[in-house]
Design a protein around this motif. Structure first.
Motif, short mmCIF file in Angstrom:
data_model
loop_
_atom_site.label_atom_id
_atom_site.label_comp_id
_atom_site.label_asym_id
_atom_site.label_seq_id
_atom_site.Cartn_x
_atom_site.Cartn_y
_atom_site.Cartn_z
N TYR A 73 -9.00 -20.63 -19.19
CA TYR A 73 -7.97 -19.81 -18.89
C TYR A 73 -8.10 -18.54 -19.98
N ARG A 74 -7.56 -17.34 -19.88
CA ARG A 74 -7.62 -16.47 -20.65
C ARG A 74 -6.32 -15.95 -21.27
N VAL A 75 -5.94 -15.56 -22.51
CA VAL A 75 -4.91 -15.29 -23.01
C VAL A 75 -4.85 -13.66 -22.81
N ALA A 76 -3.52 -13.34 -22.11
CA ALA A 76 -3.69 -11.94 -21.50
C ALA A 76 -2.38 -11.36 -22.46
N GLY A 77 -1.54 -11.89 -23.24
CA GLY A 77 -0.72 -11.30 -23.69
C GLY A 77 0.23 -12.13 -24.87
N ALA A 78 1.17 -11.72 -25.56
CA ALA A 78 2.03 -12.45 -26.15
C ALA A 78 3.05 -11.18 -26.95
N ASP A 79 4.25 -11.70 -27.15
CA ASP A 79 5.29 -11.12 -27.74
C ASP A 79 6.35 -11.97 -28.48
N ARG A 80 6.87 -11.40 -29.72
CA ARG A 80 8.08 -12.06 -30.27
C ARG A 80 9.24 -11.30 -29.90
N LEU A 81 9.94 -12.14 -29.40
CA LEU A 81 11.45 -11.73 -28.94
C LEU A 81 12.49 -11.49 -29.88
N ASN A 82 13.58 -10.73 -29.47
CA ASN A 82 14.70 -10.61 -30.44
C ASN A 82 14.96 -11.84 -31.04
N ASP B 62 13.65 -14.18 -31.80
CA ASP B 62 12.41 -14.86 -32.71
C ASP B 62 11.69 -15.83 -31.91
N SER B 63 11.90 -16.07 -30.41
CA SER B 63 10.89 -16.90 -29.81
C SER B 63 9.69 -16.31 -29.54
N VAL B 64 8.79 -16.91 -29.00
CA VAL B 64 7.40 -16.33 -28.54
C VAL B 64 7.24 -16.44 -27.03
N MET B 65 6.88 -15.46 -26.40
CA MET B 65 6.27 -15.39 -25.18
C MET B 65 4.66 -15.18 -25.02
N GLU B 66 4.13 -15.98 -24.35
CA GLU B 66 2.77 -15.93 -24.03
C GLU B 66 2.55 -15.94 -22.69
N LEU B 67 1.38 -15.10 -22.42
CA LEU B 67 0.88 -14.91 -20.99
C LEU B 67 -0.44 -15.54 -20.96
N ILE B 68 -0.54 -16.47 -20.00
CA ILE B 68 -2.10 -17.04 -19.75
C ILE B 68 -2.45 -16.90 -18.48
N THR B 69 -3.75 -16.52 -18.18
CA THR B 69 -4.24 -16.53 -16.69
C THR B 69 -5.28 -17.49 -16.38
N GLU C 78 -8.28 -17.69 -13.06
CA GLU C 78 -8.86 -17.00 -11.83
C GLU C 78 -9.00 -18.06 -10.92
N ASN C 79 -9.12 -17.57 -9.38
CA ASN C 79 -9.35 -18.51 -8.50
C ASN C 79 -10.57 -17.94 -7.78
N ALA C 80 -11.12 -18.52 -6.64
CA ALA C 80 -12.19 -18.08 -5.83
C ALA C 80 -11.78 -16.83 -4.97
N TYR C 81 -10.78 -16.31 -5.20
CA TYR C 81 -10.43 -15.56 -4.04
C TYR C 81 -9.97 -14.26 -4.52
N ASN C 82 -10.61 -13.86 -5.67
CA ASN C 82 -10.16 -12.56 -6.49
C ASN C 82 -8.79 -12.42 -6.82
N GLU C 83 -8.07 -13.62 -7.00
CA GLU C 83 -6.71 -13.94 -7.43
C GLU C 83 -6.70 -14.34 -8.79
N GLU C 84 -5.48 -14.20 -9.54
CA GLU C 84 -5.27 -14.78 -10.53
C GLU C 84 -3.86 -15.39 -10.69
N TYR C 85 -3.69 -16.42 -11.36
CA TYR C 85 -2.57 -17.30 -11.81
C TYR C 85 -2.21 -16.59 -13.11
N GLN C 86 -0.92 -16.22 -13.18
CA GLN C 86 -0.17 -15.77 -14.36
C GLN C 86 0.79 -16.84 -14.85
N LEU C 87 0.54 -17.41 -15.79
CA LEU C 87 1.67 -18.37 -16.57
C LEU C 87 2.44 -17.96 -17.72
N TRP C 88 3.62 -17.71 -17.58
CA TRP C 88 4.51 -17.31 -19.01
C TRP C 88 4.91 -18.31 -19.81
N PHE C 89 4.81 -18.51 -20.89
CA PHE C 89 5.51 -19.51 -21.99
C PHE C 89 6.35 -19.12 -22.72
#
Length: 109
Positions: free
Chosen positions: A51-60, A62-69, A71-82
């Motif tokens: 996976y690739r870490v695509a972003g992160a943010d600390r919310l108001n 104080d929780s943390v949001m993180e986006l990881i992605t 890739e699949n074989a069809y020039n698509e990516e899955y984005q997963l927010w935690f």
């Protein structure tokens, strides 16, 4: 000796390429096992470590949001927010290749 080294290098390259390609092709199969509420570690155990870490943010609050992605074989990516390492949202997007779109007006010539 140089021929043996070249042959070994080629075989190693093919082996590594096939392994990476296999992981990408398994992405579509593995995403079906993902459920909201899973921990980040459960998702990585299911989807794999490619996976690739695509972003992160600390919310108001104080929780943390993180986006990881992934890739699949069809020039698509899955984005997963935690949020605080718990899967809150995921989606699949097509990775658009701007260099092949002749209709774009903002291309510099």
């Amino acid at each position: 000796m140089a021929k043996i080294f070249a042959a070994f290098s080629f075989i190693l390259l093919v082996f590594l390429s096939c392994g990476a390609q296999r992981a990408i092709m398994e992405t579509d199969s593995n995403i079906k096992k993902i459920k909201l509420g899973m921990s980040k570690q459960e998702v990585i155990n299911t989807m794999g470590k490619q996976y690739r870490v695509a972003g992160a943010d600390r919310l108001n609050d104080d929780s943390v949001m993180e986006l990881i992605t992934y890739e699949n074989a069809y020039n698509e990516e899955y984005q997963l927010w935690f949020k605080n390492e718990v899967l809150m949202k995921w989606n699949r997007i097509h990775k658009y290749n701007h260099s092949h779109d002749r209709s774009r007006r903002d291309t510099i010539h």
